[in-house]
Design an enzyme around this catalytic site. Structure first.
Site, PDB file in Angstrom:
ATOM      1  CG  HIS A  18      -1.933  -1.008   1.332  1.00 34.64           C
ATOM      2  ND1 HIS A  18      -2.115  -1.804   2.444  1.00 34.64           N
ATOM      3  CD2 HIS A  18      -2.883  -1.394   0.440  1.00 34.64           C
ATOM      4  CE1 HIS A  18      -3.127  -2.633   2.230  1.00 34.64           C
ATOM      5  NE2 HIS A  18      -3.608  -2.414   1.021  1.00 34.64           N
ATOM      6  CE  LYS A  42     -17.654  -8.939   4.053  1.00 37.83           C
ATOM      7  NZ  LYS A  42     -16.855  -8.730   2.856  1.00 37.83           N
ATOM      8  NE  ARG A  91      -2.569  -7.460  -4.410  1.00 38.01           N
ATOM      9  CZ  ARG A  91      -3.303  -7.854  -3.403  1.00 38.01           C
ATOM     10  NH1 ARG A  91      -2.772  -8.062  -2.241  1.00 38.01           N
ATOM     11  NH2 ARG A  91      -4.593  -8.053  -3.551  1.00 38.01           N
ATOM     12  CB  SER A 129      -4.231  -6.898   4.244  1.00 38.39           C
ATOM     13  OG  SER A 129      -3.771  -5.635   3.854  1.00 38.39           O
TER      14      SER A 129
END
Ligand code: PNS
Length: 165
Positions: A18, A42, A91, A129
Site C-alpha cells: 500500500h 464485517k 498485483r 493484507s
C-alpha cells in the site's frame, strides 16, 4: 487545478505494498485521501480507528495526505469530496478480474469518475493484507512486508499464537 485522488481499501492493516502505491501516487496527484472503506457488518482484525491510526503513523505528517473512513458507495464519497479519480494498486493476475469488475461498476455508477491503476512494485506482487494476517496469525515472520509499527501491532494481536509457536 489541484489533482486529488482517493485511494480506497480495507487497509486491515496497511502494508508496504500500500505504501508503495501511496508514494508513487503522490508523484501524479497533488493530494491523496487514503480511505478506509468498511462494511459495518464485517469486522476486521483491526478496528477502523486502529487502521486509520496505523496509516497516520506510517505516512507521517504529510500535508498532501488525508486519512478518512467511510461505509457506503465509494463513488459517492469520491464525488462528495471533490475528487474524480480512484487510485488502486494492481498485483498479480488474480487481482485483475476483481479490479476490472469494480472499475466497471464504479464507472457505471458515476461516469465522471475514473479508476487509475498503478502496478504494484514487484516486491509486493504476491502479498496481501489477508495473507500477511494469515502468516502472522500462525507465528510466521512478516518482517519486511509491513511497516515496523504494523509488525508490532500484529504481534500484539496475535500474542497468543506467537507464544505457542
Ligand atoms: O482493500 P480492498 O478490500 O481490496 O478494498 C475494496 C474496497 C473497499 C475498495 C471496495 O470493496 C469498495 O469500494 N467498497 C465500498 C462499496 C462500493 O462502492 N463498492 C463498489 C461498487 S458496488
Amino acid at each position: 487545478m489541484e489533482r486529488l485522488a482517493v485511494y480506497p481499501g480495507s487497509f486491515d492493516p496497511i502494508t508496504n505494498g500500500h505504501l508503495d502505491i501511496i508514494k508513487r501516487g503522490l508523484r501524479f496527484f497533488d493530494k491523496l485521501i487514503i480511505l478506509v472503506a468498511y462494511n459495518p457488518n464485517k469486522s476486521g482484525l483491526f478496528s477502523v480507528e486502529e487502521r486509520m491510526e496505523l496509516i497516520r503513523q506510517v505516512v507521517g505528517d504529510d500535508a498532501r495526505i488525508r486519512v478518512d473512513s467511510f461505509s457506503g458507495l465509494l463513488v459517492n464519497y469520491v464525488r462528495d469530496n471533490g475528487a474524480a479519480v480512484i487510485l488502486r494498486g494492481l498485483r498479480a493476475l488474480s487481482d485483475f478480474e476483481y479490479e476490472f469488475q469494480m472499475a466497471l461498476i464504479n464507472r457505471r455508477l458515476n461516469r465522471d469518475i475514473e479508476t487509475v491503476f498503478l502496478m504494484t512494485g514487484y516486491k509486493w506482487f504476491y502479498t496481501s493484507s489477508n495473507l500477511i494476517k494469515e502468516a502472522a496469525g500462525h507465528g510466521g515472520s512478516v518482517r519486511g512486508l509491513v511497516p515496523e509499527i504494523v509488525l508490532q501491532r500484529l504481534q500484539e494481536k496475535y500474542a497468543d499464537s506467537f507464544k505457542k509457536g
